[in-house]
Design a protein around this motif. Structure first.
Motif, PDB file in Angstrom:
ATOM      1  N   PHE A  15     -18.739   0.897 -20.744  1.00  0.00           N
ATOM      2  CA  PHE A  15     -18.740   2.283 -21.306  1.00  0.00           C
ATOM      3  C   PHE A  15     -17.665   3.161 -20.559  1.00  0.00           C
ATOM      4  O   PHE A  15     -17.334   3.324 -19.416  1.00  0.00           O
ATOM      5  N   LYS A  29     -20.899   2.833 -30.396  1.00  0.00           N
ATOM      6  CA  LYS A  29     -21.630   2.475 -29.218  1.00  0.00           C
ATOM      7  C   LYS A  29     -22.888   2.252 -29.028  1.00  0.00           C
ATOM      8  O   LYS A  29     -23.538   1.502 -28.585  1.00  0.00           O
ATOM      9  N   VAL A  56     -25.395  -0.662 -28.385  1.00  0.00           N
ATOM     10  CA  VAL A  56     -26.681  -0.959 -27.702  1.00  0.00           C
ATOM     11  C   VAL A  56     -28.078  -1.226 -28.143  1.00  0.00           C
ATOM     12  O   VAL A  56     -28.515  -1.996 -27.667  1.00  0.00           O
ATOM     13  N   LEU A  99     -28.508   7.697 -23.425  1.00  0.00           N
ATOM     14  CA  LEU A  99     -27.905   6.902 -22.874  1.00  0.00           C
ATOM     15  C   LEU A  99     -27.709   6.955 -20.951  1.00  0.00           C
ATOM     16  O   LEU A  99     -27.082   8.291 -20.712  1.00  0.00           O
ATOM     17  N   ILE A 144     -25.799   6.318 -18.052  1.00  0.00           N
ATOM     18  CA  ILE A 144     -24.441   5.841 -17.862  1.00  0.00           C
ATOM     19  C   ILE A 144     -24.562   5.515 -16.151  1.00  0.00           C
ATOM     20  O   ILE A 144     -24.584   6.499 -15.455  1.00  0.00           O
ATOM     21  N   VAL A 200     -23.621   0.922 -19.944  1.00  0.00           N
ATOM     22  CA  VAL A 200     -25.019   1.621 -20.203  1.00  0.00           C
ATOM     23  C   VAL A 200     -26.083   0.799 -19.624  1.00  0.00           C
ATOM     24  O   VAL A 200     -26.409  -0.339 -19.944  1.00  0.00           O
ATOM     25  N   CYS A 252     -31.221   2.727 -22.169  1.00  0.00           N
ATOM     26  CA  CYS A 252     -31.361   3.808 -23.616  1.00  0.00           C
ATOM     27  C   CYS A 252     -32.649   4.158 -24.003  1.00  0.00           C
ATOM     28  O   CYS A 252     -33.732   3.374 -23.681  1.00  0.00           O
TER      29      CYS A 252
END
Length: 303
Positions: A86, A119, A123, A145, A147, A152, A155
């Motif tokens: 990411f 993105k 995921v 998300l 980070i 990542v 989630c």
């Protein structure tokens, strides 16, 4: 000198010449014809077929010894265990930051820039490996998300709901658990009043043994109260990469959703409702809400 060379190639006697002629006549017709190409037997050896390998950690199927497969597996394995790479976005919707760990939780909505949505879709595909495909995400969901280290690591997918049901404490019936001959477990059953729902249990064989035991402990029928209660936030799905589990990532995602799902309103822990989760999810919900009678709801089909 010339005469010496001729004498070298000249037969030494008529007897040796006669022996050579006799030997030639005894050869077969094919052997006498020196213009024919020699017959070379061609032998085909059957190679043993390459068997597909299956990574016990990420589940990636590959052909052992294949360089291209090895490269693909290495990349996928890293994304699955540590999280998809990411790069920071210029306009991130940051909900929480953790300076000590250099991590943050960001929120992505369906009308965000296309790169943000892509993105999320990437995921979601990774989540579907463990949680099943075709149900996790729809356009009305809010996606959180986590980070960490430019990846990542977790989630959470939340959705707006109108009602939920309170789980009856100690409603898990061990007698409802059966195991087939091939070792597969029966689906978990959720009962809302007189209506029962079940989702196929997807449990990977490569899960750590300690996680398998925690799931086995709660398999069975889960019964809810008949009367629904008002609820606004449904935790549709939550997932953390294997290398980041047991690090409170899921708790931080839940905290971010609780504090930001409703604009201008911070929800209580007990006001979050959970979908018909796996048993690992039930353990998380019990720990987070500090009660076994947390709210659950039935996820509808994708919108």
């Amino acid at each position: 000198m010339h005469s010496n060379i001729n004498s070298f190639f000249k037969p030494s006697s008529s007897t040796s010449q006669k022996q050579a002629n006799d030997l030639f006549e005894n050869l077969s017709v094919e052997e006498q014809d020196f213009t024919r190409e020699p017959k070379i037997p061609i032998i085909y050896t059957r190679r043993s077929p390459k068997t597909n390998g299956n990574c016990k950690t990420c589940g990636f199927k590959f052909v052992p010894g294949d360089e291209e497969d090895a490269k693909l597996h290495k990349e996928f394995h890293k994304n699955y265990t540590h999280g998809i790479g990411f790069k920071s976005w210029r306009n991130e919707r940051v909900i929480e930051t953790h300076s000590l760990e250099n991590s943050r939780v960001i929120l992505v909505l369906n009308d965000d820039p296309p790169a943000h949505v892509r993105k999320v879709e990437e995921v979601i595909k990774m989540m579907e490996m463990d949680l099943g495909d075709g149900w996790i995400f729809h356009k009305h969901c809010k996606v959180y998300l986590f980070i960490s280290s430019h990846r990542v690591a977790g989630c959470l997918v939340a959705e707006p709901i109108k009602k939920a049901y309170r789980l009856i404490s100690n409603s898990v019936e061990k007698s409802a658990v059966t195991t087939t001959k091939d070792g597969k477990l029966t689906p978990t059953i959720f009962q809302f009043g007189n209506i029962s729902f079940q989702r196929e249990l997807r449990r990977k064989n490569w899960l750590p043994k300690n996680e398998r035991k925690s799931e086995d402990a709660l398999l069975g029928a889960i019964v809810c109260e008949n009367d629904a209660v008002t609820a606004v936030c449904g935790i549709r799905a939550i997932w953390v990469t294997p290398s980041n589990r047991r690090k409170h990532v899921a708790t931080r995602l839940l905290e971010a959703a609780r504090k930001s799902f409703c604009s201008g309103l911070i929800l209580e822990h007990s006001q979050l409702a959970f979908s018909q989760a796996t048993n690992a999810g039930k353990l998380l919900a019990t720990s987070y809400t500090n009660t076994r009678s947390f709210l659950v709801y039935y996820t509808t089909s994708l919108l």
